[in-house]
Design an enzyme around this catalytic site. Structure first.
Site, mmCIF file in Angstrom:
data_model
loop_
_atom_site.group_PDB
_atom_site.id
_atom_site.type_symbol
_atom_site.label_atom_id
_atom_site.label_comp_id
_atom_site.label_asym_id
_atom_site.label_seq_id
_atom_site.Cartn_x
_atom_site.Cartn_y
_atom_site.Cartn_z
ATOM 1 N N ARG A 46 -14.338 9.426 12.230
ATOM 2 C CA ARG A 46 -13.344 10.513 12.224
ATOM 3 C C ARG A 46 -14.003 11.832 11.842
ATOM 4 O O ARG A 46 -15.077 11.851 11.236
ATOM 5 C CB ARG A 46 -12.225 10.183 11.247
ATOM 6 N N VAL A 128 -11.246 -7.948 -3.482
ATOM 7 C CA VAL A 128 -10.078 -8.620 -4.074
ATOM 8 C C VAL A 128 -9.692 -7.938 -5.383
ATOM 9 O O VAL A 128 -10.540 -7.732 -6.262
ATOM 10 C CB VAL A 128 -10.364 -10.117 -4.369
ATOM 11 N N LYS A 201 -7.341 -12.043 0.804
ATOM 12 C CA LYS A 201 -7.903 -12.081 -0.551
ATOM 13 C C LYS A 201 -7.850 -13.506 -1.122
ATOM 14 O O LYS A 201 -8.793 -13.961 -1.777
ATOM 15 C CB LYS A 201 -7.135 -11.114 -1.454
HETATM 16 N N1 HSE Z 1 -3.752 -2.336 0.580
HETATM 17 C C1 HSE Z 1 -4.394 -3.027 -0.480
HETATM 18 C C2 HSE Z 1 -3.378 -3.278 -1.590
HETATM 19 C C3 HSE Z 1 -5.541 -2.212 -0.985
HETATM 20 O O1 HSE Z 1 -2.325 -2.636 -1.583
HETATM 21 O O2 HSE Z 1 -3.601 -4.129 -2.432
HETATM 22 C C4 HSE Z 1 -6.431 -2.921 -1.953
HETATM 23 O O3 HSE Z 1 -7.026 -4.065 -1.405
#
Ligand code: HSE
Length: 432
Positions: A46, A128, A201
């Protein structure tokens, strides 16, 4: 002075957090680790936003990072499993260490990437639970333990959404927009609210903590879009909060692994983890119960984990010391796959919100239908009808029942003429 030249792929929220932390705390990091991290190149497809790159070169080609002979270490902060995967593969093939925050890539390709030299060259603490050092804790701090179970709030966006809905009564769409503005949500927020991010995760945690070979497709994945303000209110009346959880449990039949919204008792630790915070509760044979909590998303919080990996790799490169992260499943033979318990066999207590027509005898018909499946009711709420043709919610808490039985009972209930619209069903967290 030992200087490690860093190349950064991506210039979004996390990359900007990395630049800011290095600018602010670079000297402190050097004091602690003996290593100076110097960002020499940033590549992002970007247009360059108004960000101070601290003298680093900028280009829109990721190849430039791979071809820059000055770069010692690459931080992959693009996300997604397209160009990011390609970049990680190529960097590792060249022997360049990589730090990534990319859970999608690791969940799908972790075993491949961590085979061979990948074990020493690839680190992923930020993938994670944001700032929480959960990867180091499982691989290092708890390495001597057999893990019995792991429950966690591992998506900050979902936790933020539930928290705001509960505290302020803000509708779902509005809170999601806030989470996006704060940089918590994924580029495609359906990954958060459909439970996919949490499943990625959980797959990484499974591979680290529960020896074996795991497949994302074996996980039960449920998001949060069906949970309404009414459900949050009813859960509160019953003494619970609704949280989006990742759950792993070792059972005699194999490992249960699932992500879904769950009712958590108000006084439980996880119920009081609010806002964008994450928390992971691990029960193991030696250490017993351990709880890890901290910000689960956001630029600097995630950057903190990225930089802890970068420093560890930099130390490994310069002094030979530092942690080597090794996933238990990295070399596992697929033939030795651990059995993931089919969701149909998982047992939970349930919250049911059944929108019914305002007619006499409705409650009796609902309880009769459940009793045909030997499901008993632990608690019930039915508020007075508001009048007119409005459906009346019957809210029930069931006893613990196998998923397949609950599903059959739900199909029966949903088919009753008196049920006005879709039934909402949420499971109660294990051990609650
Ligand atoms: N979108 C993810 C969350 C970001 O809200 O946990 C962190 O992994």
């Amino acid at each position: 002075m030992t200087v490690i030249n860093v190349g950064i792929a991506g210039l979004g929220t996390v990359a900007q957090g990395v630049l800011e932390l290095i600018r602010r705390n670079g000297a402190l990091m050097h004091q602690r680790s003996g290593v100076t991290l110097r960002v020499v190149r940033v590549a992002s497809r970007r247009e360059k936003p108004e960000v101070d790159l601290m003298g680093a070169r900028f280009s829109t080609s990721l190849e430039d990072l791979l071809n820059d002979s000055e770069i010692d270490l690459i931080l992959e902060l693009i996300g997604g499993d397209g160009v990011a995967l390609d970049l990680i593969r190529k960097a590792l093939a060249k022997g360049t260490p990589v730090v990534t925050a990319n859970k999608a890539v690791l969940a799908a390709h972790g075993n491949e990437l961590l085979a061979g030299s990948g074990k020493q060259l690839l680190r992923f603490e930020a993938s994670v639970a944001g700032a929480i050092p959960i990867i180091q804790s499982i691989s290092g701090g708890l390495a001597a333990n057999r893990l019995h179970s792991l429950f966690g709030i591992i998506n900050g966006t979902c936790n933020y959404i539930f928290g705001k809905m509960e505290a302020e009564g803000t509708p779902f769409d509005q809170v999601l927009a806030q989470a996006q503005a704060l940089g918590y949500a994924e580029a495609d927020p359906s990954f958060d609210i459909d439970g996919i991010d949490a499943a990625h995760k959980l797959t990484i945690l499974l591979a680290l903590g529960f020896t074996g070979h795991f497949d994302l497709s074996a996980l039960h994945i449920e998001g949060i879009q069906h949970v309404t303000l009414a459900d949050i209110g009813f859960a509160k009346e019953l003494g619970y909060k609704i949280k989006h959880l990742g759950i792993i449990q070792n059972t005699a039949d194999g490992v249960e692994a699932r992500v879904h919204p769950a009712l958590v008792p108000m006084n439980a630790l996880l119920a009081n983890v609010n806002d964008v915070m994450n928390a992971v509760q691990i029960n193991s044979d030696g250490a017993g119960g351990t709880l890890f909590s901290g910000p689960g998303a956001g630029g600097e919080a995630t950057a903190s984990a990225v930089l802890s990996d970068a420093l560890a790799l930099a130390q490994q490169m310069t002094t030979g010391s530092g942690l080597v992260v090794e996933t238990a499943g990295a070399d596992a033979d697929p033939a030795e796959s651990v059995n993931i318990v089919p969701m149909a066999k998982v047992v939970s207590a349930n919250y049911l919100r059944i929108p019914t027509l305002d007619q006499p005898g409705v409650f009796a018909q609902v309880t009769q239908a459940l009793s045909e499946f030997s499901i008993s009711i632990d608690a019930a709420i039915q508020h007075e009808a508001s009048g007119g043709q409005q459906p009346v919610d019957i809210v029930l808490m069931t006893n613990e029942v196998a998923e397949e039985t609950m599903n059959a009972a739900l199909a029966k209930l949903q088919g009753l003429d008196l049920v006005a619209s879709d039934i909402v069903r949420l499971r109660v967290a294990p051990g609650a």
